[in-house]
Each structure stands twice: as structure tokens, then as C-alpha cells.
Design an enzyme around this catalytic site. Sequence first.
Site, PDB file in Angstrom:
ATOM      1  N   HIS A 186      -7.297 -25.257  32.641  1.00  0.00           N
ATOM      2  CA  HIS A 186      -8.752 -25.083  32.595  1.00  0.00           C
ATOM      3  C   HIS A 186      -9.379 -26.024  31.567  1.00  0.00           C
ATOM      4  CE1 HIS A 186     -12.442 -22.460  32.831  1.00  0.00           C
ATOM      5  NE2 HIS A 186     -12.614 -22.961  31.619  1.00  0.00           N
ATOM      6  N   GLU A 187      -8.868 -25.993  30.337  1.00  0.00           N
ATOM      7  CA  GLU A 187      -9.453 -26.816  29.279  1.00  0.00           C
ATOM      8  C   GLU A 187      -9.209 -28.301  29.526  1.00  0.00           C
ATOM      9  OE1 GLU A 187     -11.535 -25.473  27.471  1.00  0.00           O
ATOM     10  OE2 GLU A 187     -10.989 -23.366  27.717  1.00  0.00           O
ATOM     11  N   HIS A 211     -12.035 -29.552  31.609  1.00  0.00           N
ATOM     12  CA  HIS A 211     -13.187 -29.919  30.781  1.00  0.00           C
ATOM     13  C   HIS A 211     -12.970 -31.278  30.114  1.00  0.00           C
ATOM     14  CE1 HIS A 211     -15.383 -26.204  31.112  1.00  0.00           C
ATOM     15  NE2 HIS A 211     -14.449 -25.473  30.548  1.00  0.00           N
ATOM     16  N   HIS A 222     -13.170 -34.193  32.463  1.00  0.00           N
ATOM     17  CA  HIS A 222     -14.582 -34.388  32.815  1.00  0.00           C
ATOM     18  C   HIS A 222     -15.282 -35.177  31.706  1.00  0.00           C
ATOM     19  CE1 HIS A 222     -18.381 -32.283  34.685  1.00  0.00           C
ATOM     20  NE2 HIS A 222     -18.442 -33.597  34.721  1.00  0.00           N
TER      21      HIS A 222
END
Length: 600
Positions: free
Chosen positions: A392-393, A396, A399
Site C-alpha cells: 500500500h505505502e 503512494h 505515485h
Amino acid sequence: MSSTKDVKDRNQIEEKFKWNLESMYENDEKWEEDFQIVKKLIEQIKQYKNRVGESGKTLLEVLELESKILRIVENVYTYAKMRKDEDTRNDKYQALTDRATSLMVEVEESTSFIVPEILLIDESILNDYFENVEGLKLYRHYIERIVRRKKHYLSPEEEAIIAQAGELANSPETIFGMLNNADMKFSTITDEKGNEITITHGNFIKLMESKDRRVRKDAFKGLYDTYNKYRNTFAVTLSSNIKKDIFYSKVRKYNSSLEAALDVNNIPVEVYDNLIKAVHDNLSSMYRYVKLRKKVLGLDELHMYDLYTPLVKDIDMEIPYEEGKKIVLEGLRPLGNEYIEIVEEGFNSRWIDVYENRGKRSGAYSWGTYDSYPFILLNYQNNLDSVFTLAHELGHSLHSYYSRENQPYIYGDYSIFVAEVASTVNEAILMEHMISKAKNRDEKLYLLNHYLEQFRGTVYRQTMFAEFEKMIHEEIENGRSLTADSLCRMYKELNRKYYGPDIVIDDEIAMEWARIPHFYYNFYVYQYATGFSAAIALSQKILKEGRESVDRYINFLKSGNSDYPINVLKKAGVDMTTPQPVDNALKLFNKLLDEIESLL
């Protein structure tokens, strides 16, 4: 699992498991140099007051100087705050963070004249500036975003006053953070093996996943009984934060604090309301899942502390960090070789602060600046949830990496509306990979259950949070006060509404609102649910369509803030102005329920 004994002091953790903040500032003296540079630049930009619109050249000079200041002060603030997060008890970095926060407020105050003065420039003159001043073209979208919200800006003098109030306005969140992370101490319980374990933010979910129901219940009661002792302090802190949101919405002439929060990114209020309605229309699916959980666990009564334990009891997925890294790399291969190479660079360049230590900020995040690595804070526990948190991180961080590599500073960030998309695409793709590689029926059941839990936690639970946030803002907007009792009553009733008739809504869950930091982020949480829904759509396209969808997705990651988030997502193939992405995501939830029932 963390115990009093094995939560280490920070100096006991190997360097390779700590983020490399020295890549930002070699030492605190270098940080101080940038701090003083910002101080000088603040005095420099003040010289442009009442001059912003005098010519296109002057306008460009102001915008470039503002960008320079913001770029440096973001490094100053981010470094100090991340150092503080390493150990929130550290007085030195508490002080540096306080200084950096004050400096941020000074910057906001010193630049607060810029937007109001841009708004005084006639539109035809602005267009002339764009045509005749070459460097100004870069700022066209940035200025158009400002002009769109013209009626919500105040005079330069009034904007300066609002900027001065910034540090004061951050107080509720700061107080919450210190109470929640530094001052509160939770009780000690006995684990399955008879060992004494102190409940922490980092180990709570793992305790809730325990196969031993007594451990789950003790952890649940231990955590929330502690919060209950501080109920009035948490209530007034949260209430004060909401009053801050409402104050800003009123002075900026919005109809509500919700409208004010969403308008920053040009998101219609209907997107928020449609999310809540779509989830309400699909609550029967959640009730179906809760009933299934009760049946599979063989319980006469299902309680709130039974929601996290895996349905498949004989699967113990102990996943050390190094193994978790390999699983993530393999699972994300559908996103292409370049994507995987960047992830490997993150592992090798120490982007990640891996393990819990005494005083470390709870939870996980990805953060950084235009000039730094896209760092990740984890509190890795050796379980499946931590593997998905890592993925998940990394979403980020990738991105952020793509945005900063492909956009100039002014557009190098991305809207919070799309912030949770990339992270959840990673989780969804990883999950599909792990389900396809399941070694046996029980492992597949375990993973399907985990996937269902992602839907429960991200679509249903975050929408419940969003509805709660809307309710508590409306309470104060309608002239009513918030107390610990009223907050607990509303929160408990929402749990009853979202989870249905086949679960006991324990009294302790009424205090859960007190431990959610996102309630201080001004209508942030709904974007987890919308982002998850968009991510499910994108991940399904990537897995089914391959290269073409991957390319569209990578272009989405590269877009940064160069367009409005609704438009950026549309280009990637998802229209969030319609209820379809949420409805489709919950159809997949039902499909997963069918699959898990067929295996039982």
C-alpha cells in the site's frame, strides 16, 4: 508480536531497517542553514506586496520565488517532523518540529497577499501575460485553479490574518497526536502462551487477529478502556478541530465545511453523498458477510473483537519482512519492469523505516518532498496485514516518484482525492496474485477472507467514518454541541447500522472515534472508499487488458497535479462522478462472498 521486552529502543535497530533521512540533510546544522535561508527569502518576497499584477514579468518573478520558498520550507518541515516521528518523546525534534511549524506559518503569512492580488488582475490582462511572458505558461493551470475559486478568497489583509492563525488552528491535531502517541499507556494482557504483553498501537491489530478469543477480548477491552479514561479530553480536542473547519468554511463563504473541503480539488459534494448512498444500498452484502463470519467461527454471539480474526483457523501466515519484500515484488510484476525496478531502488536506498521502536509514531505512511526520496514509515509486524501495508505505502511512494520525475515542482504533488488509488491498486494486484498462488484450499480461503476484509475496512468502514465525520460537522453547524456521550452514541449507532443484526455492538466500540487520527484531516477518509473503488476498476483493467491499461495507469501516476483529479482519473478510465465504480466494487465483494461460500 510486540511485548514490553521486544519493542526496542531506536538505537537497537539495524541501520538497514531505518529510513535514510541523512539523504535530506546530512546533519541538523544543514537543516538550520535551510531554515535561515527561508527566513531571508520571506523578507525578499514581502517586497512584492501590492506589485503582483503590475506586469507579466513581475507575476512570474513572484510565482518563481514563492515556489522556491515552498520547496525549501517543505524540506525543513518534513525532515523535522519525520525525525520527531522516529521517537515522539525526543525533546530535540519536538522543538525542531515546533520551529518548522512556526516557519510554515510565517511563509503562509508572508505569501498570503499573492492569491488575492492575482484575483485583482483582469482576465484579459492575465491572458495577455500568458501569451507574452514565456515562463508564465507553466503556471496557467495553477492560476486557473485560483481564479475558479475567486469568490472564496478574501482581501490581502484578511488572508494575512488567516495565515497568522495557522499555528493556532493546528493545535487540536497536535494535542491529539501527543496524547495518542506519546503520553497514553495501554494495559498489559496475557497472550496465548502466557506471556505478558503491553498493548501498543503497533500490535493491537495482530492481537485482534489472535486465534484465542480471550486474547482478542482482553486486547479490545484493554485498548478502549484506556481511551475511555480520556474520553472528555478527546471529545473537546475533536470538537475544537471541527470548529476550526467550520470557521474556515464560513470565512470563505461556503455553505458547509464539507463543501469547502471538497472544493479545493473541484470535487462535487454529490460524490461524497453518492458514496454514502451507494454503500447504504449495499449494506445487505455486509450483513451477509457478518452472518457468514459468525457461522464459520461457530459462535453463538459474534462480537466486535471477532471481526479481525481469520476465518481459517489452522493457517498461520508468519511473514518476516525480507519474505514480505519478495512477495510484494513478485505480486506487482503486472505493473511492468520499470515499476519493479523503482520498487527495488526503494528497498536498496533505505526509503523505508521498517520496525516499531519505543516512542515511534503509530501506523504507517508515505511522505517526502519534491527533492527527497518518497519515504515510508512502517511498524512492521510479521503478518499478512503488514505485507499489504508495505504494498500500500509503496503505491503512494511510486505515485510520488512518478509525479516528481515527470512534473515541474508546481504540479509535482497529487490531489488527496487520487492519493489512495495507487496504494490500493497495489493491494488489489498483490491479492489477485496471492490467491492465484494459494497452495491449498485453506490458504485460498484465508486470502479470500483477507480480501473481503479489505472491502470491509476500506469501503464499508471508511464510508462509516465519512458518514460520522459529516454528522459531527453538521451537529456543530446546526448549533449543537459535541460531548463524549453524544459522540459515543452516534458512533455506536453507526456501527449498528453498518454491521447489522448478527453481531453484538459492544459498548467499548463507542470509543473508537477517539483513536482515529484521520478525523483531524478535514474530510479525508471518504477518499479511501472512492479511491479503493477506482483502484478495483483500474486493477481489473490492468490484469485483464495488459500493456495498454498499464501504460494508461503509469500516465495517471505521472500526471501529478497537472489537471483536476476527476479528469486525471477519467483519462485512466474511471469516472468517479457516477456511482458505477462503487457499485462495481461491491459487486466484486459479493462475488468473493460467493467464492468463499463455495469453498466452505
